[in-house]
Design an enzyme around this catalytic site. Structure first.
Site, PDB file in Angstrom:
ATOM      1  N   ALA A   1       0.879  -1.332  -0.025  1.00  0.00           N
ATOM      2  CA  ALA A   1       0.215   0.252  -0.219  1.00  0.00           C
ATOM      3  C   ALA A   1       0.940   1.144   0.240  1.00  0.00           C
ATOM      4  CB  ALA A   1      -1.099   0.047   1.600  1.00  0.00           C
ATOM      5  N   ALA A   2       2.587   1.074  -0.061  1.00  0.00           N
ATOM      6  CA  ALA A   2       3.054   2.770  -0.284  1.00  0.00           C
ATOM      7  C   ALA A   2       2.659   3.418  -1.342  1.00  0.00           C
ATOM      8  CB  ALA A   2       4.501   2.416  -0.006  1.00  0.00           C
ATOM      9  N   GLY A   3       2.864   2.889  -2.817  1.00  0.00           N
ATOM     10  CA  GLY A   3       2.132   3.339  -3.934  1.00  0.00           C
ATOM     11  C   GLY A   3       0.664   3.317  -3.212  1.00  0.00           C
ATOM     12  N   ASP A   4      -0.513   3.268  -3.103  1.00  0.00           N
ATOM     13  CA  ASP A   4      -1.973   3.271  -2.948  1.00  0.00           C
ATOM     14  C   ASP A   4      -1.648   4.370  -2.237  1.00  0.00           C
ATOM     15  OD1 ASP A   4      -2.741   1.445  -4.383  1.00  0.00           O
ATOM     16  OD2 ASP A   4      -2.772  -0.033  -2.438  1.00  0.00           O
TER      17      ASP A   4
HETATM   18  O1  RIB Z   1      -1.686  -2.050  -3.508  1.00  0.00           O
HETATM   19  C1  RIB Z   1      -1.700  -2.983  -2.552  1.00  0.00           C
HETATM   20  C2  RIB Z   1      -3.265  -4.069  -2.765  1.00  0.00           C
HETATM   21  O2  RIB Z   1      -2.931  -5.040  -4.282  1.00  0.00           O
HETATM   22  C3  RIB Z   1      -3.191  -5.014  -1.424  1.00  0.00           C
HETATM   23  O3  RIB Z   1      -3.695  -3.938  -0.602  1.00  0.00           O
HETATM   24  C4  RIB Z   1      -3.890  -5.663  -1.612  1.00  0.00           C
HETATM   25  O4  RIB Z   1      -5.690  -5.932  -1.662  1.00  0.00           O
HETATM   26  C5  RIB Z   1      -3.745  -5.572  -3.762  1.00  0.00           C
HETATM   27  O5  RIB Z   1      -5.432  -4.670  -4.183  1.00  0.00           O
END
Ligand code: RIB
Length: 305
Positions: free
Chosen positions: A250-253
């Site tokens: 989730a770093a990119g998110d």
């Molecule tokens: O970017 C991380 C995410 O990728 C995770 O939370 C997983 O669910 C996938 O969608």
């Protein structure tokens, strides 16, 4: 004023298996522990935006199961408008299995489930929500056809569109004509342009190629090295903050959601917004889990005062 950000994207329940080393092909290994948390690229980006005080709204789909209920509750608990999360009977909620090794690196396998069958009616029902936003963000864990429909509504109404082409996939070329800002990582960028990212000159070449393909503004994230931007005739590379990563999930998110909370619609402050987003993702990687590790604005400002 808070940015109004609409996220069209995936909602997954993540199961993380903590392993010392990644298994080799054909190898069976024992996981040291197992944890579960809310995730999905869309959900993570929405939470990152909301925790940085954006007015966030979600468009997505879950199954009529406990995971779906949990994901809707999680969005609401994070002050995200969940009115446009559709519930379907015939598909399960998305899920992901994440292998996390001792160096904080991961491999992710995603079961798309309900994320993959979002219909046009879900987008149409969210028409006025999209039309009244400042930004709409989408990724590649939901159908690109729906993103195209949503981005067309956005462009008709002066809403800026942000595309995170993750995970890497073949793109519907027309989508780039409706994308104001594309935010790939270096691998995704190279696979879409055919130009491998190795240095800043190759990132300039990627930006030029994307502009030719339709997307005029770009940020390329390059993991713990930093991020490149090219927007409004300015470009540069900003090094990442050096931290000890325990889980990069989730770093990119986090980067994209936090960015959307700060960005001006004309992208005039792109470098400042990018630095804020880097601060946010540098905190995410220092604790376990996807969504639970995403920081609030208070935490970001306290850490980097
Ligand atoms: O970017 C991380 C995410 O990728 C995770 O939370 C997983 O669910 C996938 O969608």
């Amino acid at each position: 004023m808070k940015n109004k950000v609409v996220i069209l994207g995936s909602l997954n329940v993540d199961t993380t298996l903590h392993v010392a080393n990644m298994p080799l092909p054909g190898e069976t290994i024992t996981a040291q522990s197992k944890t579960s948390s809310p995730g999905g690229k869309g959900a993570n980006q929405a939470v990152a935006a909301a925790r940085s005080n954006a007015e966030a709204s979600f468009i997505g789909q879950v199954g009529a199961d406990d995971s779906g209920k949990m994901m809707i509750k999680c969005m609401k608990n994070n002050n995200i408008n969940a009115d446009n999360i559709n519930v379907v009977e015939d598909q399960g909620t998305g899920s992901a299995v994440i292998l996390l090794d001792g160096n904080g690196q991961n491999s992710i396998m995603v079961y798309g489930g309900a994320n993959q069958s979002i219909g046009s009616e879900v987008i149409e029902q969210a028409h006025s929500l999209i039309a009244n936003a400042d930004f709409i963000i989408a990724q590649f864990e939901t159908p690109q056809e729906r993103t195209l429909e949503a981005f067309k509504i956005a462009k008709e109404n002066g809403v800026k569109t942000i595309l995170n082409p993750a995970p890497a996939a073949t793109i519907i070329p027309e989508l780039l004509n409706y994308t104001d800002l594309i935010v790939p990582n270096e691998t995704e960028s190279g696979s879409l342009t055919g130009i491998e990212v190795t240095d800043v000159a190759s990132m300039d070449a990627n930006a030029a190629k994307f502009a030719e393909m339709g997307a005029k503004n770009i940020i390329i994230t390059v993991g713990d090295k930093g991020a490149y931007y090219s927007a409004n005739g300015t470009h540069g590379f900003v090094p990442a903050f050096k931290v000890d990563a325990v889980d990069t999930t989730a770093a990119g998110d986090t980067f994209i959601g936090a960015l959307s909370s700060q960005l001006n619609q004309d992208f005039g402050n792109i470098e400042d917004a990018l630095i804020y987003a880097q601060k946010a993702s540098s905190i995410t990687v220092q604790s376990m889990g996807a969504l639970p590790s995403i920081p609030t604005a208070e935490k970001i400002n306290e850490t980097y005062k």
